[in-house]
Motif scaffolding. Structure first.
Motif, PDB file in Angstrom:
ATOM      1  N   ASP A  76       0.766  -1.334   0.336  1.00 38.57           N
ATOM      2  CA  ASP A  76      -0.158   0.140  -0.253  1.00 38.57           C
ATOM      3  C   ASP A  76       0.416   1.197   0.377  1.00 38.57           C
ATOM      4  O   ASP A  76      -0.154   2.703   0.272  1.00 38.57           O
ATOM      5  CB  ASP A  76      -0.732   0.203   1.150  1.00 38.57           C
ATOM      6  CG  ASP A  76      -0.073   0.415   2.467  1.00 38.57           C
ATOM      7  OD1 ASP A  76       1.311   0.009   2.474  1.00 38.57           O
ATOM      8  OD2 ASP A  76      -0.877   0.139   3.754  1.00 38.57           O
ATOM      9  N   GLY A  77       1.823   1.094   0.185  1.00 34.85           N
ATOM     10  CA  GLY A  77       3.052   2.522  -0.041  1.00 34.85           C
ATOM     11  C   GLY A  77       3.796   2.958   0.543  1.00 34.85           C
ATOM     12  O   GLY A  77       4.365   3.638   1.410  1.00 34.85           O
ATOM     13  N   THR A  78       3.744   2.225   1.921  1.00 38.03           N
ATOM     14  CA  THR A  78       3.537   2.069   3.008  1.00 38.03           C
ATOM     15  C   THR A  78       5.599   1.604   3.421  1.00 38.03           C
ATOM     16  O   THR A  78       5.860   0.314   3.062  1.00 38.03           O
ATOM     17  CB  THR A  78       3.511   1.534   4.699  1.00 38.03           C
ATOM     18  OG1 THR A  78       2.061   1.916   4.382  1.00 38.03           O
ATOM     19  CG2 THR A  78       3.679   1.562   6.289  1.00 38.03           C
ATOM     20  N   TYR A  85       7.064   5.337   6.854  1.00 36.72           N
ATOM     21  CA  TYR A  85       6.672   6.252   5.454  1.00 36.72           C
ATOM     22  C   TYR A  85       5.966   5.755   4.734  1.00 36.72           C
ATOM     23  O   TYR A  85       5.194   4.657   4.713  1.00 36.72           O
ATOM     24  CB  TYR A  85       7.708   6.426   5.108  1.00 36.72           C
ATOM     25  CG  TYR A  85       9.324   6.787   5.506  1.00 36.72           C
ATOM     26  CD1 TYR A  85       9.842   8.224   5.507  1.00 36.72           C
ATOM     27  CD2 TYR A  85      10.176   6.193   6.822  1.00 36.72           C
ATOM     28  CE1 TYR A  85      11.039   8.725   6.202  1.00 36.72           C
ATOM     29  CE2 TYR A  85      10.829   6.425   7.522  1.00 36.72           C
ATOM     30  CZ  TYR A  85      11.667   7.799   6.896  1.00 36.72           C
ATOM     31  OH  TYR A  85      12.621   8.038   7.452  1.00 36.72           O
ATOM     32  N   PHE A  86       4.525   6.749   4.751  1.00 35.96           N
ATOM     33  CA  PHE A  86       3.806   6.379   3.679  1.00 35.96           C
ATOM     34  C   PHE A  86       4.311   7.389   2.421  1.00 35.96           C
ATOM     35  O   PHE A  86       4.334   8.548   1.934  1.00 35.96           O
ATOM     36  CB  PHE A  86       2.144   7.143   4.117  1.00 35.96           C
ATOM     37  CG  PHE A  86       1.412   6.471   3.214  1.00 35.96           C
ATOM     38  CD1 PHE A  86       1.399   4.752   2.918  1.00 35.96           C
ATOM     39  CD2 PHE A  86       0.480   7.766   2.379  1.00 35.96           C
ATOM     40  CE1 PHE A  86      -0.213   4.610   1.868  1.00 35.96           C
ATOM     41  CE2 PHE A  86      -0.249   6.776   1.635  1.00 35.96           C
ATOM     42  CZ  PHE A  86      -1.072   5.823   1.252  1.00 35.96           C
ATOM     43  N   LYS A  87       4.462   6.444   1.324  1.00 34.35           N
ATOM     44  CA  LYS A  87       4.602   7.358  -0.328  1.00 34.35           C
ATOM     45  C   LYS A  87       5.543   8.232  -0.679  1.00 34.35           C
ATOM     46  O   LYS A  87       5.896   9.232  -0.585  1.00 34.35           O
ATOM     47  CB  LYS A  87       3.103   7.347  -0.741  1.00 34.35           C
ATOM     48  CG  LYS A  87       2.203   6.567  -0.966  1.00 34.35           C
ATOM     49  CD  LYS A  87       1.175   6.795  -1.983  1.00 34.35           C
ATOM     50  CE  LYS A  87       0.205   5.604  -1.965  1.00 34.35           C
ATOM     51  NZ  LYS A  87      -1.123   6.318  -2.742  1.00 34.35           N
ATOM     52  N   GLY A  88       6.963   8.308   0.681  1.00 29.42           N
ATOM     53  CA  GLY A  88       7.499   8.489   0.998  1.00 29.42           C
ATOM     54  C   GLY A  88       8.187   9.363   1.425  1.00 29.42           C
ATOM     55  O   GLY A  88       8.589  10.255   2.160  1.00 29.42           O
ATOM     56  N   THR A  89       7.371   9.793   2.620  1.00 33.32           N
ATOM     57  CA  THR A  89       6.922  10.656   3.135  1.00 33.32           C
ATOM     58  C   THR A  89       6.703  10.130   5.232  1.00 33.32           C
ATOM     59  O   THR A  89       6.020   9.574   5.336  1.00 33.32           O
ATOM     60  CB  THR A  89       5.661  11.683   2.897  1.00 33.32           C
ATOM     61  OG1 THR A  89       5.500  11.874   1.482  1.00 33.32           O
ATOM     62  CG2 THR A  89       5.108  13.324   4.251  1.00 33.32           C
ATOM     63  N   LYS A  90       8.015  11.352   5.539  1.00 36.47           N
ATOM     64  CA  LYS A  90       7.479  10.930   6.955  1.00 36.47           C
ATOM     65  C   LYS A  90       6.077  10.512   8.192  1.00 36.47           C
ATOM     66  O   LYS A  90       5.890  12.044   7.648  1.00 36.47           O
ATOM     67  CB  LYS A  90       9.035  11.202   7.505  1.00 36.47           C
ATOM     68  CG  LYS A  90       9.489   9.931   9.180  1.00 36.47           C
ATOM     69  CD  LYS A  90      10.782  10.571   9.624  1.00 36.47           C
ATOM     70  CE  LYS A  90      11.190  10.300  10.929  1.00 36.47           C
ATOM     71  NZ  LYS A  90      12.319  10.797  11.422  1.00 36.47           N
ATOM     72  N   VAL A  91       6.000   9.659   8.567  1.00 39.74           N
ATOM     73  CA  VAL A  91       4.560  10.218   9.393  1.00 39.74           C
ATOM     74  C   VAL A  91       4.587   9.717  10.512  1.00 39.74           C
ATOM     75  O   VAL A  91       3.394  10.101  11.171  1.00 39.74           O
ATOM     76  CB  VAL A  91       3.564   9.410   8.280  1.00 39.74           C
ATOM     77  CG1 VAL A  91       2.972  10.149   7.431  1.00 39.74           C
ATOM     78  CG2 VAL A  91       3.273   7.660   8.654  1.00 39.74           C
ATOM     79  N   TYR A  92       5.816   9.011  10.562  1.00 42.31           N
ATOM     80  CA  TYR A  92       5.167   8.747  11.421  1.00 42.31           C
ATOM     81  C   TYR A  92       7.073   8.339  12.607  1.00 42.31           C
ATOM     82  O   TYR A  92       7.650   7.682  12.028  1.00 42.31           O
ATOM     83  CB  TYR A  92       4.704   7.481  12.519  1.00 42.31           C
ATOM     84  CG  TYR A  92       4.827   6.865  13.378  1.00 42.31           C
ATOM     85  CD1 TYR A  92       3.989   7.760  15.115  1.00 42.31           C
ATOM     86  CD2 TYR A  92       5.234   6.025  14.485  1.00 42.31           C
ATOM     87  CE1 TYR A  92       4.518   6.979  15.940  1.00 42.31           C
ATOM     88  CE2 TYR A  92       5.614   5.690  15.400  1.00 42.31           C
ATOM     89  CZ  TYR A  92       5.045   6.258  16.886  1.00 42.31           C
ATOM     90  OH  TYR A  92       4.805   5.831  17.715  1.00 42.31           O
ATOM     91  N   SER A  93       7.148   8.506  14.010  1.00 41.63           N
ATOM     92  CA  SER A  93       8.296   8.044  14.802  1.00 41.63           C
ATOM     93  C   SER A  93       8.686   7.556  15.876  1.00 41.63           C
ATOM     94  O   SER A  93       7.348   8.349  16.710  1.00 41.63           O
ATOM     95  CB  SER A  93       9.799   9.261  13.979  1.00 41.63           C
ATOM     96  OG  SER A  93       9.237  10.643  15.222  1.00 41.63           O
ATOM     97  N   GLY A 139       7.270  10.391  18.193  1.00 38.79           N
ATOM     98  CA  GLY A 139       5.507  10.450  18.091  1.00 38.79           C
ATOM     99  C   GLY A 139       5.416  10.760  16.399  1.00 38.79           C
ATOM    100  O   GLY A 139       6.061  11.201  16.021  1.00 38.79           O
ATOM    101  N   LEU A 140       4.242  11.298  16.437  1.00 39.01           N
ATOM    102  CA  LEU A 140       3.329  12.005  14.703  1.00 39.01           C
ATOM    103  C   LEU A 140       4.153  13.457  14.351  1.00 39.01           C
ATOM    104  O   LEU A 140       4.599  13.855  14.809  1.00 39.01           O
ATOM    105  CB  LEU A 140       2.487  12.013  14.183  1.00 39.01           C
ATOM    106  CG  LEU A 140       1.347  11.410  14.850  1.00 39.01           C
ATOM    107  CD1 LEU A 140      -0.551  11.417  15.314  1.00 39.01           C
ATOM    108  CD2 LEU A 140       1.220  10.300  13.839  1.00 39.01           C
ATOM    109  N   GLU A 141       4.493  13.340  13.358  1.00 38.54           N
ATOM    110  CA  GLU A 141       5.735  14.154  12.283  1.00 38.54           C
ATOM    111  C   GLU A 141       5.003  15.637  12.127  1.00 38.54           C
ATOM    112  O   GLU A 141       3.417  14.908  11.738  1.00 38.54           O
ATOM    113  CB  GLU A 141       6.189  13.277  11.045  1.00 38.54           C
ATOM    114  CG  GLU A 141       6.698  12.169  11.370  1.00 38.54           C
ATOM    115  CD  GLU A 141       7.287  12.818  12.056  1.00 38.54           C
ATOM    116  OE1 GLU A 141       8.698  14.308  11.658  1.00 38.54           O
ATOM    117  OE2 GLU A 141       8.342  12.100  13.104  1.00 38.54           O
ATOM    118  N   GLY A 142       4.975  16.407  12.645  1.00 41.58           N
ATOM    119  CA  GLY A 142       4.209  18.011  12.394  1.00 41.58           C
ATOM    120  C   GLY A 142       3.118  18.074  13.092  1.00 41.58           C
ATOM    121  O   GLY A 142       2.499  18.768  13.353  1.00 41.58           O
ATOM    122  N   ALA A 143       3.083  17.321  14.223  1.00 41.60           N
ATOM    123  CA  ALA A 143       1.835  17.218  15.835  1.00 41.60           C
ATOM    124  C   ALA A 143       3.066  18.841  16.229  1.00 41.60           C
ATOM    125  O   ALA A 143       3.859  18.985  16.522  1.00 41.60           O
ATOM    126  CB  ALA A 143       2.299  16.161  16.164  1.00 41.60           C
TER     127      ALA A 143
END
Length: 72
Positions: free
Chosen positions: A44-46, A55-63, A66-70
């Motif tokens: 699914d791109g994860t 990462y989802f479709k090349g973008t870091k979404v969680y580390s 915690g959540l990225e950009g939160a």
């Protein structure tokens, strides 16, 4: 209520359930036994990095932090 009314109502109920049924999302790991340097890839791109970051479709979404950009 006529027979055609009953048939129409029945067809409307069936159409409602067919149109509102959630489709299940199925994802599989790509080459789970291969050597990808600790990375795991999914259909699914994860991707999951060796450090546990998602990462989802090349973008870091969680580390691990915690959540990225939160906002704190």
């Amino acid at each position: 209520m006529t027979q055609s009314d009953v048939i129409f109502i029945g067809a409307a109920i069936v159409a409602f359930f067919v149109l509102t049924k959630k489709k299940s999302v199925s994802t599989e790991e790509i080459d789970p036994d291969g050597d990808a340097g600790g990375w795991r890839y999914f259909t699914d791109g994860t991707a999951i990095g060796p450090d546990g970051a998602y990462y989802f479709k090349g973008t870091k979404v969680y580390s691990a932090g915690g959540l990225e950009g939160a906002s704190p």
